[in-house]
Motif scaffolding. Structure first.
Motif, PDB file in Angstrom:
ATOM      1  N   MET A   1      -5.107   4.500   7.211  1.00 61.27           N
ATOM      2  CA  MET A   1      -4.484   5.093   5.985  1.00 61.27           C
ATOM      3  C   MET A   1      -4.854   4.986   4.609  1.00 61.27           C
ATOM      4  N   SER A   2      -5.501   6.232   4.191  1.00 51.80           N
ATOM      5  CA  SER A   2      -5.413   5.278   2.622  1.00 51.80           C
ATOM      6  C   SER A   2      -4.799   5.559   1.965  1.00 51.80           C
ATOM      7  N   TYR A   3      -4.964   4.514   0.477  1.00 53.05           N
ATOM      8  CA  TYR A   3      -3.817   4.209  -0.026  1.00 53.05           C
ATOM      9  C   TYR A   3      -5.054   4.678  -1.851  1.00 53.05           C
ATOM     10  N   GLU A   4      -4.009   4.802  -3.030  1.00 55.88           N
ATOM     11  CA  GLU A   4      -4.947   4.717  -4.143  1.00 55.88           C
ATOM     12  C   GLU A   4      -4.357   3.779  -4.740  1.00 55.88           C
ATOM     13  N   THR A   5      -5.800   2.524  -4.577  1.00 62.53           N
ATOM     14  CA  THR A   5      -5.346   1.456  -4.655  1.00 62.53           C
ATOM     15  C   THR A   5      -5.237   1.462  -6.328  1.00 62.53           C
ATOM     16  N   LYS A   6      -3.489  -0.062  -6.815  1.00 62.15           N
ATOM     17  CA  LYS A   6      -3.190  -0.488  -8.146  1.00 62.15           C
ATOM     18  C   LYS A   6      -4.115  -0.968  -8.170  1.00 62.15           C
ATOM     19  N   LEU A   7      -4.661  -1.640  -9.696  1.00 64.10           N
ATOM     20  CA  LEU A   7      -4.460  -2.748 -10.718  1.00 64.10           C
ATOM     21  C   LEU A   7      -3.867  -3.216 -10.768  1.00 64.10           C
ATOM     22  N   LEU A   8      -3.058  -4.682 -10.184  1.00 57.42           N
ATOM     23  CA  LEU A   8      -1.606  -4.952 -11.565  1.00 57.42           C
ATOM     24  C   LEU A   8      -2.297  -6.070 -12.476  1.00 57.42           C
ATOM     25  N   THR A   9      -1.472  -6.590 -13.635  1.00 60.51           N
ATOM     26  CA  THR A   9      -1.890  -7.458 -14.248  1.00 60.51           C
ATOM     27  C   THR A   9      -0.893  -8.333 -13.421  1.00 60.51           C
ATOM     28  N   SER A  10      -0.544  -9.530 -14.486  1.00 56.87           N
ATOM     29  CA  SER A  10       0.063 -11.293 -14.341  1.00 56.87           C
ATOM     30  C   SER A  10       1.304 -11.298 -14.770  1.00 56.87           C
ATOM     31  N   GLU A  11       2.194  -9.822 -15.196  1.00 60.31           N
ATOM     32  CA  GLU A  11       2.857  -9.379 -16.127  1.00 60.31           C
ATOM     33  C   GLU A  11       3.993  -9.939 -15.445  1.00 60.31           C
ATOM     34  N   ARG A  12       5.044 -10.188 -15.883  1.00 60.74           N
ATOM     35  CA  ARG A  12       6.449  -9.980 -14.269  1.00 60.74           C
ATOM     36  C   ARG A  12       6.735  -9.434 -14.240  1.00 60.74           C
ATOM     37  N   CYS A  13       6.491  -8.198 -14.697  1.00 59.02           N
ATOM     38  CA  CYS A  13       6.818  -6.342 -13.762  1.00 59.02           C
ATOM     39  C   CYS A  13       6.080  -6.833 -12.833  1.00 59.02           C
ATOM     40  N   ASP A  14       4.784  -6.460 -12.772  1.00 63.35           N
ATOM     41  CA  ASP A  14       3.942  -6.359 -12.031  1.00 63.35           C
ATOM     42  C   ASP A  14       4.302  -7.606 -10.685  1.00 63.35           C
ATOM     43  N   ILE A  15       3.857  -8.329 -11.310  1.00 65.37           N
ATOM     44  CA  ILE A  15       4.544  -9.714  -9.383  1.00 65.37           C
ATOM     45  C   ILE A  15       5.572  -9.252  -9.073  1.00 65.37           C
ATOM     46  N   GLU A  16       6.494  -8.823  -9.940  1.00 62.42           N
ATOM     47  CA  GLU A  16       6.902  -8.434  -9.453  1.00 62.42           C
ATOM     48  C   GLU A  16       7.840  -7.630  -8.038  1.00 62.42           C
ATOM     49  N   LEU A  17       6.890  -6.088  -8.253  1.00 61.12           N
ATOM     50  CA  LEU A  17       6.134  -5.255  -7.728  1.00 61.12           C
ATOM     51  C   LEU A  17       5.566  -5.538  -6.475  1.00 61.12           C
ATOM     52  N   ALA A  18       4.468  -6.459  -7.118  1.00 59.25           N
ATOM     53  CA  ALA A  18       3.538  -7.387  -5.605  1.00 59.25           C
ATOM     54  C   ALA A  18       4.106  -7.946  -4.392  1.00 59.25           C
ATOM     55  N   ALA A  19       5.547  -8.191  -4.733  1.00 59.66           N
ATOM     56  CA  ALA A  19       6.438  -9.289  -4.122  1.00 59.66           C
ATOM     57  C   ALA A  19       7.161  -8.407  -3.518  1.00 59.66           C
ATOM     58  N   ARG A  20       7.471  -6.928  -3.910  1.00 61.54           N
ATOM     59  CA  ARG A  20       7.800  -6.368  -3.079  1.00 61.54           C
ATOM     60  C   ARG A  20       7.182  -5.459  -1.996  1.00 61.54           C
ATOM     61  N   LEU A  21       6.266  -4.915  -2.324  1.00 61.05           N
ATOM     62  CA  LEU A  21       5.628  -5.146  -1.801  1.00 61.05           C
ATOM     63  C   LEU A  21       5.063  -5.527  -0.382  1.00 61.05           C
ATOM     64  N   LEU A  22       4.635  -6.472  -0.552  1.00 62.18           N
ATOM     65  CA  LEU A  22       4.843  -7.860   0.251  1.00 62.18           C
ATOM     66  C   LEU A  22       5.768  -8.200   1.153  1.00 62.18           C
ATOM     67  N   ALA A  23       7.170  -8.083   0.569  1.00 63.64           N
ATOM     68  CA  ALA A  23       8.443  -8.420   0.752  1.00 63.64           C
ATOM     69  C   ALA A  23       8.742  -6.861   2.389  1.00 63.64           C
ATOM     70  N   ASN A  24       8.304  -5.996   1.515  1.00 64.15           N
ATOM     71  CA  ASN A  24       8.299  -4.809   2.741  1.00 64.15           C
ATOM     72  C   ASN A  24       7.036  -4.419   3.675  1.00 64.15           C
ATOM     73  N   GLY A  25       6.163  -5.766   3.443  1.00 64.58           N
ATOM     74  CA  GLY A  25       5.202  -5.401   4.674  1.00 64.58           C
ATOM     75  C   GLY A  25       3.991  -4.933   4.345  1.00 64.58           C
ATOM     76  N   GLU A  26       3.433  -4.687   3.303  1.00 68.27           N
ATOM     77  CA  GLU A  26       2.039  -3.898   2.375  1.00 68.27           C
ATOM     78  C   GLU A  26       1.545  -5.352   2.307  1.00 68.27           C
ATOM     79  N   VAL A  27       0.027  -5.096   2.371  1.00 68.20           N
ATOM     80  CA  VAL A  27      -0.898  -5.902   2.343  1.00 68.20           C
ATOM     81  C   VAL A  27      -1.515  -5.959   0.419  1.00 68.20           C
TER      82      VAL A  27
END
Ligand code: TXA
Ligand code: MG
Length: 338
Positions: free
Chosen positions: A1-27
């Protein structure tokens, strides 16, 4: 699969997004104090196999599992020796990985078929927060393509992983710069499998006896059995040929000044500059600075198109042993003693 790789910051909303992706089985690429990691739910076989795919990593090289809190340790491992708790008290959260007996909740794809698993609690705030919010234990190898130098900035991860993963969290450049110290337990003592920021000398303060794995300072053949499978592989390599040169600065500069040409560079200490005629990069004077800069400069040599790099051999005391170990592996153990 090819992704459009997002660069997230260390702000709260981005950390929450990263955590949700991980909880859903993403890398997801995440910062830690050592190097950036390529994280996924350690208990999810599909998620973990996607780490191996994204990195192009051999299936027999086990992953380190990252926790946010010591309270979670015994959910994942059993028969934890008393000395492990002593080490945890002194060095966790921090850059120490302990190899312990895994429980069934850790699938064999994570441990690469072993009955043990490496565990660490990172001290990096963003890393710990991502782990905590995801509600998972996160398997995370260094976030480089297998064989290339470990990434110490989000841009390094982006250069290697663009299109391969959905997101990378930018936590700035890594403070330690080399991967964690890896140890296992043997009788009443411990064995150093990979040197890192938590040095042999510091471990000896807590444990007394520390055995050494052969692979730390010697080449190990592909067929030989080693306790840390990662030690088998040529690693941390930029495209240039790396040669370590042992000798004082007069001997070193004589050698490189004679041998330099257009595609040749030296990697030297800051205080060596005046001696060198050809092109060079520096990696500091203290072992801590050298650890922090090593992978960064190895990647820079690629950008410069270097074909041959002569390296001024670092000290192998304290965190210097980790620097020397990574350089030996980048050099394929090519050392010239003057
Ligand atoms: O600092 C670090 O440890 C980074 C960050 C992201 O936490 N991670 C890292 O992971 O360096 P990786 O996969 O690049 O290196 C893991 C090392 C390998 O040398 C592997 O062989 C060893 O740890 N290892 C992992 N589990 C092991 C086990 N059960 N027995 C022996 N060695 C193990
Ligand atoms: Mg690695």
């Amino acid at each position: 699969m090819s992704y459009e790789t997002k660069l997230l910051t260390s702000e709260r909303c981005d950390i929450e997004l990263a955590a949700r992706l991980l909880a859903n089985g993403e890398v997801v690429g995440i910062p830690t104090e050592t190097v950036y990691g390529l994280a996924a739910d350690a208990t999810n076989e599909i998620a973990v196999s996607n780490i191996f795919k994204a990195k192009g990593r051999p299936q027999d090289n086990p992953l380190i599992v990252h926790l946010s809190d010591l309270c979670d340790l015994e959910k994942y491992v059993k028969n934890v020796p008393e000395i492990a708790y002593k080490l945890a008290e002194r060095f966790w959260p921090g850059p120490l990985t302990m190899v312990l007996q895994k429980k069934d909740i850790i699938p064999y794809v994570t441990s690469a078929g072993l009955d043990t698993v490496g565990i660490r609690i990172p001290v990096h705030k963003t890393a710990r927060e991502i782990i905590r919010l995801s509600g998972k234990a996160l398997a995370a190898p260094s976030a480089n393509l297998s064989g290339s130098p470990s990434p110490t900035t989000a841009l390094h991860v982006y250069n290697d992983m663009r299109g391969r993963i959905p997101a990378i969290v930018d936590g700035g450049s890594c403070g330690v710069g080399v991967e964690s110290t890896v140890i296992s337990f043997e009788g009443d003592g411990i064995r150093l499998l990979r040197p890192g920021y938590i040095s042999l000398e510091l471990l000896q303060e807590v444990c007394g006896t520390v055995y050494h794995d052969k692979g730390i300072t010697e080449a190990v053949s592909e067929n030989e059995k080693v306790l840390s499978p990662g030690m088998k592989y040529k690693h941390y390599s930029p495209k240039a040929n790396i040669t370590i040169i042992k000798g004082n600065i007069e001997q070193f500069s004589d050698y490189v000044n004679k041998n330099h040409n257009e595609n040749t560079y030296s990697l030297i200490f800051d205080s060596d500059k005046a001696y060198i005629k050809g092109k060079y990069l520096t990696y500091g004077d203290s072992s801590e600075e050298q650890a922090k800069k090593l992978f960064f400069v190895l990647r820079e040599f690629d950008e410069l198109g270097a074909k041959q790099v002569y390296v001024r051999c670092p000290s192998s005391i304290g965190v210097g042993l980790a620097v020397y170990n990574r350089l030996l592996r980048a050099a394929g153990f090519e050392v010239i003693k003057l």
